[in-house]
Write a protein that holds these residues in place. Sequence first.
Motif, mmCIF file in Angstrom:
data_model
loop_
_atom_site.group_PDB
_atom_site.id
_atom_site.type_symbol
_atom_site.label_atom_id
_atom_site.label_comp_id
_atom_site.label_asym_id
_atom_site.label_seq_id
_atom_site.Cartn_x
_atom_site.Cartn_y
_atom_site.Cartn_z
ATOM 1 N N LYS A 13 -22.857 -6.967 35.814
ATOM 2 C CA LYS A 13 -23.177 -5.553 36.053
ATOM 3 C C LYS A 13 -23.605 -4.832 34.781
ATOM 4 O O LYS A 13 -24.624 -4.149 34.771
ATOM 5 N N SER A 14 -22.836 -4.969 33.728
ATOM 6 C CA SER A 14 -23.146 -4.248 32.483
ATOM 7 C C SER A 14 -24.465 -4.711 31.886
ATOM 8 O O SER A 14 -25.268 -3.892 31.421
ATOM 9 N N THR A 15 -24.713 -6.001 31.919
ATOM 10 C CA THR A 15 -25.961 -6.543 31.389
ATOM 11 C C THR A 15 -27.150 -6.030 32.194
ATOM 12 O O THR A 15 -28.171 -5.624 31.630
ATOM 13 N N LEU A 16 -27.022 -6.026 33.519
ATOM 14 C CA LEU A 16 -28.095 -5.528 34.371
ATOM 15 C C LEU A 16 -28.309 -4.032 34.143
ATOM 16 O O LEU A 16 -29.452 -3.560 34.086
ATOM 17 N N CYS A 17 -27.241 -3.293 33.999
ATOM 18 C CA CYS A 17 -27.333 -1.850 33.751
ATOM 19 C C CYS A 17 -28.150 -1.586 32.488
ATOM 20 O O CYS A 17 -29.056 -0.746 32.488
ATOM 21 N N GLN A 18 -27.871 -2.314 31.428
ATOM 22 C CA GLN A 18 -28.602 -2.140 30.168
ATOM 23 C C GLN A 18 -30.071 -2.511 30.328
ATOM 24 O O GLN A 18 -30.953 -1.805 29.844
ATOM 25 N N ALA A 19 -30.340 -3.611 31.016
ATOM 26 C CA ALA A 19 -31.721 -4.064 31.203
ATOM 27 C C ALA A 19 -32.515 -3.067 32.048
ATOM 28 O O ALA A 19 -33.684 -2.787 31.762
ATOM 29 N N LEU A 20 -31.888 -2.517 33.074
ATOM 30 C CA LEU A 20 -32.562 -1.520 33.907
ATOM 31 C C LEU A 20 -32.858 -0.248 33.120
ATOM 32 O O LEU A 20 -33.933 0.344 33.271
ATOM 33 N N ALA A 21 -31.923 0.171 32.297
ATOM 34 C CA ALA A 21 -32.139 1.366 31.481
ATOM 35 C C ALA A 21 -33.324 1.154 30.535
ATOM 36 O O ALA A 21 -34.152 2.056 30.352
ATOM 37 N N GLN A 22 -33.417 -0.026 29.948
ATOM 38 C CA GLN A 22 -34.541 -0.328 29.064
ATOM 39 C C GLN A 22 -35.859 -0.341 29.840
ATOM 40 O O GLN A 22 -36.869 0.190 29.379
ATOM 41 N N ARG A 23 -35.852 -0.926 31.027
ATOM 42 C CA ARG A 23 -37.071 -0.975 31.843
ATOM 43 C C ARG A 23 -37.495 0.444 32.222
ATOM 44 O O ARG A 23 -38.665 0.785 32.151
ATOM 45 N N ALA A 24 -36.543 1.264 32.631
ATOM 46 C CA ALA A 24 -36.855 2.638 33.022
ATOM 47 C C ALA A 24 -37.446 3.413 31.849
ATOM 48 O O ALA A 24 -38.438 4.132 32.003
ATOM 49 N N ALA A 25 -36.849 3.273 30.672
ATOM 50 C CA ALA A 25 -37.347 3.969 29.493
ATOM 51 C C ALA A 25 -38.767 3.503 29.158
ATOM 52 O O ALA A 25 -39.619 4.318 28.795
ATOM 53 N N SER A 26 -39.041 2.215 29.326
ATOM 54 C CA SER A 26 -40.376 1.698 29.031
ATOM 55 C C SER A 26 -41.410 2.224 30.029
ATOM 56 O O SER A 26 -42.605 2.211 29.739
ATOM 57 N N GLN A 27 -40.945 2.701 31.182
ATOM 58 C CA GLN A 27 -41.831 3.269 32.199
ATOM 59 C C GLN A 27 -41.924 4.794 32.092
ATOM 60 O O GLN A 27 -42.490 5.452 32.965
ATOM 61 N N GLY A 28 -41.316 5.346 31.044
ATOM 62 C CA GLY A 28 -41.411 6.779 30.803
ATOM 63 C C GLY A 28 -40.422 7.624 31.586
ATOM 64 O O GLY A 28 -40.558 8.851 31.623
ATOM 65 N N LEU A 29 -39.419 7.000 32.200
ATOM 66 C CA LEU A 29 -38.407 7.762 32.932
ATOM 67 C C LEU A 29 -37.284 8.166 31.984
ATOM 68 O O LEU A 29 -36.864 7.381 31.129
ATOM 69 N N ARG A 30 -36.800 9.394 32.159
ATOM 70 C CA ARG A 30 -35.608 9.819 31.425
ATOM 71 C C ARG A 30 -34.426 9.173 32.145
ATOM 72 O O ARG A 30 -34.067 9.559 33.246
ATOM 73 N N CYS A 31 -33.850 8.174 31.509
ATOM 74 C CA CYS A 31 -32.805 7.374 32.151
ATOM 75 C C CYS A 31 -31.478 7.555 31.431
ATOM 76 O O CYS A 31 -31.418 7.527 30.204
ATOM 77 N N ALA A 32 -30.428 7.740 32.208
ATOM 78 C CA ALA A 32 -29.071 7.805 31.660
ATOM 79 C C ALA A 32 -28.317 6.580 32.141
ATOM 80 O O ALA A 32 -28.249 6.311 33.339
ATOM 81 N N GLN A 33 -27.782 5.846 31.208
ATOM 82 C CA GLN A 33 -26.973 4.675 31.523
ATOM 83 C C GLN A 33 -25.512 5.087 31.399
ATOM 84 O O GLN A 33 -25.094 5.605 30.369
ATOM 85 N N VAL A 34 -24.740 4.866 32.456
ATOM 86 C CA VAL A 34 -23.333 5.262 32.471
ATOM 87 C C VAL A 34 -22.477 4.007 32.392
ATOM 88 O O VAL A 34 -22.503 3.166 33.288
ATOM 89 N N SER A 35 -21.718 3.894 31.319
ATOM 90 C CA SER A 35 -20.856 2.721 31.135
ATOM 91 C C SER A 35 -19.599 2.831 31.991
ATOM 92 O O SER A 35 -19.267 3.887 32.529
ATOM 93 N N GLU A 36 -18.899 1.729 32.057
ATOM 94 C CA GLU A 36 -17.687 1.641 32.874
ATOM 95 C C GLU A 36 -16.503 2.277 32.138
ATOM 96 O O GLU A 36 -16.087 1.798 31.076
ATOM 97 N N TYR A 37 -15.950 3.333 32.723
ATOM 98 C CA TYR A 37 -14.827 4.015 32.090
ATOM 99 C C TYR A 37 -13.599 3.106 31.988
ATOM 100 O O TYR A 37 -12.859 3.157 31.003
ATOM 101 N N LEU A 38 -13.374 2.272 32.976
ATOM 102 C CA LEU A 38 -12.203 1.382 32.964
ATOM 103 C C LEU A 38 -12.144 0.554 31.693
ATOM 104 O O LEU A 38 -11.085 0.420 31.080
ATOM 105 N N ARG A 39 -13.257 -0.008 31.289
ATOM 106 C CA ARG A 39 -13.277 -0.824 30.061
ATOM 107 C C ARG A 39 -12.887 0.032 28.857
ATOM 108 O O ARG A 39 -12.066 -0.375 28.034
ATOM 109 N N ASP A 40 -13.434 1.230 28.763
ATOM 110 C CA ASP A 40 -13.076 2.123 27.655
ATOM 111 C C ASP A 40 -11.591 2.461 27.693
ATOM 112 O O ASP A 40 -10.923 2.505 26.666
ATOM 113 N N TRP A 41 -11.071 2.710 28.896
ATOM 114 C CA TRP A 41 -9.654 3.042 29.057
ATOM 115 C C TRP A 41 -8.782 1.893 28.559
ATOM 116 O O TRP A 41 -7.822 2.102 27.817
#
Length: 188
Positions: A13-41
């Motif tokens: 999930k986390s790897t895909l989330c990062q890859a999608l955010a990069q793809r979106a940014a490369s397409q000119g979309l303002r993209c926000a990637q939200v990490s998993e709070y549980l891991r931070d906790w």
Amino acid sequence: MRVRILGAESTGKSTLCQALAQRAASQGLRCAQVSEYLRDWCEAAPHGVRLPGREDQFHIARRQQRRIAVAARGADLVIADTCALMTQVYSRHFFDHALPAQGPALHFDLTLVSDTDLPWQADPLRDGPQVRDAVQQRLLQTLADHGLPWVRVNGPLAQRLDQAWTAILRVLDDRKDRRSGADNSGKT
């Protein structure tokens, strides 16, 4: 547009989330990637890494949802590495406990479910490969019980990224078509 990526632990999930955010940014979309709070906790827990208890579940779910809501304020696309629904699945699995309602539920335009076809990756915050399949089945049943549509992503990262991006583009195209139909509905 809000996209959530769900799946049991060690499903990419986390790897895909990062890859999608990069793809979106490369397409000119303002993209926000939200990490998993549980891991931070878990990483911030006193006395080293520990796993949350039943009493921590509501707080974790609420904080994850808050992160997503805040991220959506300035983005064309929000890609969330999990959401409160996944916390609910884990709470039911480990504690046989349903979380109380947390106020208005966030709307997601797309739910991607990361398949368990990737090799298990050891991590001190993960429960083990024996838990992964059981949690994944509980997730799929929860989605079915709530009538929530979802798209499975599987295979290596490049394939998952293409599957996910295709699903995102489909939703964006549907939105554009609906807006065009609404704009033209009164014209003859």
